[in-house]
Design a protein around this motif. Structure first.
Motif, PDB file in Angstrom:
ATOM      1  N   ARG A 199       0.813  -1.228   0.000  1.00  0.00           N
ATOM      2  CA  ARG A 199       0.000   0.000   0.000  1.00  0.00           C
ATOM      3  C   ARG A 199       0.840   1.268   0.000  1.00  0.00           C
ATOM      4  O   ARG A 199       0.487   2.269   0.601  1.00  0.00           O
ATOM      5  N   GLY A 224       2.445   1.937  -3.161  1.00  0.00           N
ATOM      6  CA  GLY A 224       2.635   2.177  -4.590  1.00  0.00           C
ATOM      7  C   GLY A 224       3.648   1.276  -5.261  1.00  0.00           C
ATOM      8  O   GLY A 224       3.894   1.408  -6.466  1.00  0.00           O
ATOM      9  N   SER A 258       1.912  -1.043  -7.844  1.00  0.00           N
ATOM     10  CA  SER A 258       1.482  -0.267  -9.021  1.00  0.00           C
ATOM     11  C   SER A 258       2.667   0.067  -9.919  1.00  0.00           C
ATOM     12  O   SER A 258       2.566  -0.023 -11.148  1.00  0.00           O
TER      13      SER A 258
HETATM   14  C1  LIG Z   1      -1.481  -7.232  -4.500  1.00  0.00           C
HETATM   15  C2  LIG Z   1      -0.154  -6.573  -4.103  1.00  0.00           C
HETATM   16  C3  LIG Z   1       0.963  -7.054  -5.015  1.00  0.00           C
HETATM   17  C4  LIG Z   1      -0.309  -5.049  -4.222  1.00  0.00           C
HETATM   18  O1  LIG Z   1       0.935  -4.440  -3.948  1.00  0.00           O
HETATM   19  P1  LIG Z   1       0.985  -2.997  -3.243  1.00  0.00           P
HETATM   20  O2  LIG Z   1       2.377  -2.507  -3.313  1.00  0.00           O
HETATM   21  O3  LIG Z   1       0.348  -3.081  -1.904  1.00  0.00           O
HETATM   22  O4  LIG Z   1       0.051  -2.173  -4.226  1.00  0.00           O
HETATM   23  P2  LIG Z   1      -0.104  -0.607  -4.339  1.00  0.00           P
HETATM   24  O5  LIG Z   1       0.457   0.065  -3.136  1.00  0.00           O
HETATM   25  O6  LIG Z   1       0.412  -0.191  -5.654  1.00  0.00           O
HETATM   26  O7  LIG Z   1      -1.655  -0.473  -4.395  1.00  0.00           O
HETATM   27  C5  LIG Z   1      -2.376  -0.605  -3.214  1.00  0.00           C
HETATM   28  C6  LIG Z   1      -3.776  -0.880  -3.606  1.00  0.00           C
HETATM   29  O8  LIG Z   1      -3.906  -2.274  -3.818  1.00  0.00           O
HETATM   30  C7  LIG Z   1      -5.092  -2.684  -3.225  1.00  0.00           C
HETATM   31  N1  LIG Z   1      -4.977  -4.071  -2.850  1.00  0.00           N
HETATM   32  C8  LIG Z   1      -3.974  -4.684  -2.222  1.00  0.00           C
HETATM   33  N2  LIG Z   1      -4.300  -5.982  -2.007  1.00  0.00           N
HETATM   34  C9  LIG Z   1      -5.533  -6.142  -2.526  1.00  0.00           C
HETATM   35  C10 LIG Z   1      -6.429  -7.216  -2.590  1.00  0.00           C
HETATM   36  N3  LIG Z   1      -6.135  -8.398  -2.032  1.00  0.00           N
HETATM   37  N4  LIG Z   1      -7.622  -7.036  -3.221  1.00  0.00           N
HETATM   38  C11 LIG Z   1      -7.928  -5.830  -3.737  1.00  0.00           C
HETATM   39  N5  LIG Z   1      -7.136  -4.762  -3.675  1.00  0.00           N
HETATM   40  C12 LIG Z   1      -5.955  -4.924  -3.065  1.00  0.00           C
HETATM   41  C13 LIG Z   1      -5.211  -1.830  -2.017  1.00  0.00           C
HETATM   42  O9  LIG Z   1      -6.542  -1.756  -1.609  1.00  0.00           O
HETATM   43  C14 LIG Z   1      -4.747  -0.488  -2.505  1.00  0.00           C
HETATM   44  O10 LIG Z   1      -5.827   0.175  -3.122  1.00  0.00           O
HETATM   45  P3  LIG Z   1      -6.063   1.709  -2.900  1.00  0.00           P
HETATM   46  O11 LIG Z   1      -4.884   2.388  -3.533  1.00  0.00           O
HETATM   47  O12 LIG Z   1      -7.344   1.951  -3.634  1.00  0.00           O
HETATM   48  O13 LIG Z   1      -6.124   1.871  -1.426  1.00  0.00           O
HETATM   49  C15 LIG Z   1       0.214  -6.891  -2.641  1.00  0.00           C
HETATM   50  O14 LIG Z   1      -0.885  -6.536  -1.829  1.00  0.00           O
HETATM   51  C16 LIG Z   1       0.565  -8.355  -2.385  1.00  0.00           C
HETATM   52  O15 LIG Z   1       1.717  -8.751  -2.510  1.00  0.00           O
HETATM   53  N6  LIG Z   1      -0.440  -9.144  -1.975  1.00  0.00           N
HETATM   54  C17 LIG Z   1      -0.211 -10.551  -1.652  1.00  0.00           C
HETATM   55  C18 LIG Z   1       0.076 -11.359  -2.872  1.00  0.00           C
HETATM   56  C19 LIG Z   1      -0.995 -11.181  -3.949  1.00  0.00           C
HETATM   57  O16 LIG Z   1      -2.188 -11.245  -3.662  1.00  0.00           O
HETATM   58  N7  LIG Z   1      -0.531 -10.970  -5.197  1.00  0.00           N
HETATM   59  C20 LIG Z   1      -1.408 -10.692  -6.308  1.00  0.00           C
HETATM   60  C21 LIG Z   1      -2.010 -11.928  -6.849  1.00  0.00           C
HETATM   61  S1  LIG Z   1      -3.237 -11.522  -8.048  1.00  0.00           S
END
Ligand SMILES: CC(C)(COP(=O)(O)OP(=O)(O)OC[C@H]1O[C@@H](n2cnc3c(N)ncnc32)[C@H](O)[C@@H]1OP(=O)(O)O)[C@@H](O)C(=O)NCCC(=O)NCCS
Length: 166
Positions: A85, A87, A90
């Protein structure tokens, strides 16, 4: 934060990162199997100052109206739980799509969080006409070359490392 290509020296960290973020070893095994199969097209890490994010795009078979489309699957991607969370995810998605476009890939499919990937242009509606092992709101696609997925029926076949029965 720097986004750069993965090097073999990153691999232990990438494995640990995926195991931690997903709470299991399925994704790190998938990564190794995709590398062994020679299917990896784009693999990036986010460094700040340690590697705390990773993304992989691999080649898969997509045809639309019987014609092959140069397409990639986005899977897996992960960010260290305590760095989420901010960035990082993204930045990895955007850099990966850019690199894929520059290398001539025409489309990307993803099975993932339906509230996350649309912000980058992924669309479930675009993926809907594609016959695939997945369907519904979590199965999305993006065109890197406009129109390449449109105008008819298509098919997506995942390669063996994904372990998906056809
Ligand atoms: C999904 C993931 C890669 C996002 O990485 P991140 O660095 O947190 O992403 P960002 O900071 O760019 O974006 C954050 C956004 O992602 C959203 N997000 C994170 N996990 C999410 C989930 N499980 N479902 C929906 N949205 C999610 C957050 O709500 C946030 O949204 P917002 O900006 O509207 O608040 C990370 O949460 C992760 O590693 N999750 C566990 C592994 C996983 O699920 N991988 C993806 C498989 S499809």
């Amino acid at each position: 934060m720097t986004i750069r290509e993965r090097t073999p020296a990153d691999d232990d960290t990438i494995r640990h990162l995926n195991d931690t973020a997903f709470g299991g070893t399925d994704e790190s095994r998938l990564i190794e199997d995709l590398r062994t199969a020679g299917l990896v097209a784009v693999e990036l890490v986010a460094v700040d100052p340690m590697v705390d994010g990773h993304i992989l795009f691999s080649a898969l078979d997509v045809t639309v109206r019987g014609k092959p489309v140069r397409a990639l699957a986005l899977a897996p991607m992960a960010v260290q739980p305590h760095r989420q969370r901010r960035g990082i995810g993204s930045a990895l998605v955007r850099a990966g799509l850019q690199q894929a476009r520059e290398r001539g890939w025409q489309a990307v499919v993803v099975l993932g969080h339906q509230d996350y990937y649309p912000r980058f242009g992924f669309s479930a509606a675009l993926a809907r006409p594609l016959e695939a092992p997945f369907s519904g709101a979590s199965f999305m696609a993006i065109e890197l070359e406009p129109g390449v997925l449109q105008g008819g029926e298509g098919r997506v076949v995942y390669p063996p490392p994904f372990g998906i029965a056809i």
